[in-house]
Design an enzyme around this catalytic site. Structure first.
Site, short mmCIF file in Angstrom:
data_model
loop_
_atom_site.label_atom_id
_atom_site.label_comp_id
_atom_site.label_asym_id
_atom_site.label_seq_id
_atom_site.Cartn_x
_atom_site.Cartn_y
_atom_site.Cartn_z
N CYS A 82 0.83 -1.22 0.00
CA CYS A 82 0.00 0.00 0.00
C CYS A 82 0.85 1.26 0.00
CB CYS A 82 -0.92 0.02 1.21
SG CYS A 82 -2.16 -1.28 1.18
N HIS A 133 -9.14 3.90 -2.07
CA HIS A 133 -7.80 3.34 -1.83
C HIS A 133 -7.34 2.48 -3.01
CE1 HIS A 133 -4.31 1.78 0.02
NE2 HIS A 133 -4.82 0.75 0.66
#
Lengths: 128, 386
Positions: free
Chosen positions: B86, B330
């Site tokens: 991430c 995201h």
């Protein structure tokens, strides 16, 4: 159809064995500083020396837990899941057997289905 | 290291765009950043591109940077892909910062792009790269943060209602961000009543599946002068670290505390100087724990910050003004760049209805991936208005 074993699915050395009816986890101990880890590792994170095989009690303390209601692919039902600190030091994240848990309770490893069609281990209450 | 400035930003809306390709998302972000910086393709000297799931989902483990640059008209320069879970976008930003700060280049571009809506296991939790054993034993990212939530609640008395207030706050911020994935109001009741994923985290306590692209242009002082940049934002520090893999208390992330110490020390500022922050709120509990690990409050006081509105717009230290991962969305590799864009926009005083008045110093935090039982990568950038 017999279920596949966890180690065979992963293509790794055995992760546990039965000893007098109890499940023992197969980990490793640093020849230099004595740090124990699970699964067995080659090189120590603490001091950089080589690890040797070590048999672990499979007992530990539940650091935290949760209930997975929306399970990932490979699991047909929800399950309890925990963070276990083994008596010898290593931390393991694994599914739990049972439904009611408390932080800090004593747990032990048991032979169990880990996910659909795969046999391995989970952790459960140590008095069960 | 020389001074480095963010001088151009561009991003696509975040959301589910099954009809848009990686190439289109990346190209739009690049062209947006170049236009904002008022530079052309041939002014860019180096590019780093962050992407995390393009190998598994799109058959492109490598070359997403070249693909998007080729599509946007950039060629003949070094282009590298950066994969760091991430934190892939944040790490691309850091690599570009190093490249410009080192003096090798004057103008660099950091790109982040991801397209997750095409994943086959839609509706189920996203898996994590490399967690083969843990995944078979039941690991999912929501499960990890649910363990964190139970531990945190046991230690502090924080309730599921307080956790839900993070999602409500970030949704109220997203209402003012036209590029956010979810903008309609959300209530505590709706968060708590949404389907349970991993107790106590419900669906609306978890970030959504997103597609998107984001890019920033970085320049040296020389280039800032040469291109007559109007409102450069200075990168005061860039910290990146990996997991410690120790059996720490799960009510905090040691990796974040370590990265934060480095980021503050290099920047020469402290948490009390931060006016606005974007943190990695992939789950409601994460944001509360990040407050504490980043020093925005004392350990154990994170829930109080939410309860008292201190991290909402108008509060003492607004956090996730973009809507955060929870509501802005995201798209893994694009997330870190989009967070830097939000803080840059705030420090330029161009954030419109979500502007934090007088914001001078902002923090960007991204934590990603897992190794064994610990987080794998944390990147923190501290930015300042000039």
């Amino acid at each position: 159809v017999s279920a596949l074993r966890l180690e065979d699915d992963l293509g790794v050395e055995p992760l546990f064995r039965l000893e007098d009816g109890a499940v023992r986890l197969l980990g490793s101990r640093c020849a230099g500083c004595g740090t124990i880890d699970f699964p067995a590792r080659a090189i120590c994170l603490e001091c950089g020396n080589a690890h040797e095989s070590a048999v672990l009690s499979g007992r530990g303390t539940l650091h935290s837990f949760t209930m997975l209601e929306n399970p990932p692919a490979g699991f047909s039902t929800g399950y309890a899941y925990g963070c276990i600190d083994l008596a010898e030091g290593p931390r393991v994240l694994a599914a739990l057997v049972g439904e009611r848990f408390t932080i800090g309770q004593q747990v032990k490893v048991v032979e169990a289905r880990v996910r659909d069609g795969l046999e391995g281990f989970r952790f459960g209450p140590s008095n069960a | 290291m020389r001074e480095v400035f963010i001088t151009g930003v561009g991003m696509t809306p975040f959301g589910r765009f099954p009809e848009k390709s990686l190439e289109e998302l990346g190209r739009a972000a690049i062209l947006g950043a170049l236009a904002d910086a008022k530079v052309s393709q041939r002014d860019v000297e180096v590019v780093y591109a962050g992407h995390a799931r393009t190998g598994r989902l799109h058959g492109r483990e490598n070359g997403v940077g070249q693909l998007c640059c080729w599509s946007a008209g950039i060629r003949d320069i070094p282009v590298s892909s950066v994969g760091n879970f991430c934190a892939s976008g944040s790490t691309a930003l850091r690599e570009t910062w190093i490249a410009v700060g080192s003096g090798l280049y004057d103008v660099g571009l950091a790109l982040g792009v991801e397209k997750l809506s095409s994943r086959p296991e839609g509706g189920q939790p996203l898996t994590s790269d490399g967690m083969e054993l843990e995944g078979r034993l039941g690991f999912t990212p929501p499960a990890f943060f649910a363990l964190m939530a139970h531990r945190y609640m046991a230690e502090t008395g924080c309730s599921p209602e307080t956790l839900a207030k993070v999602a409500v706050k970030n949704r109220s911020h997203a209402a003012h961000n036209p590029l956010a994935q979810y903008r309609q109001p959300l209530s505590v009741e709706e968060v708590l009543a949404s389907p349970m994923v991993a107790d106590p985290l419900t669906r609306f306590s978890c970030c959504p599946t997103s597609d998107g692209g984001a890019a920033v242009v970085l320049m040296s002082r020389d280039a800032v002068n040469r291109f007559h940049v109007r409102r450069p934002v200075r990168v005061l520090s860039s910290a990146l670290t990996s997991g410690g893999y120790r059996a720490d208390d799960l009510a905090h992330l040691e990796i974040d505390r370590r990265a934060a110490r480095q980021a503050y020390e290099t920047a020469g500022v402290g948490p009390e100087d931060v006016d606005v922050a974007e943190v990695h709120d992939a789950f409601t509990i994460s944001e509360i724990v990040h407050y504490e690990d980043l020093g925005l409050c004392a350990p154990g006081d994170g829930a109080h910050l939410v309860e008292t509105g201190q991290t909402a717009l108008g509060g003492r230290i607004p956090v996730s003004t973009s809507g955060g991962l929870l509501s802005r969305g995201h798209p893994l590799g694009a997330t870190g760049i989009s967070q830097a864009i939000e803080i840059t926009t705030q420090l330029r005083c161009e954030a419109g209805a979500r502007q934090v008045p007088g914001a001078r110093i902002g923090l960007v935090h991204c934590v990603g991936g897992f190794i064994a039982h610990d987080a794998a990568a944390t990147a923190i950038h501290i930015l300042a208005a000039v």
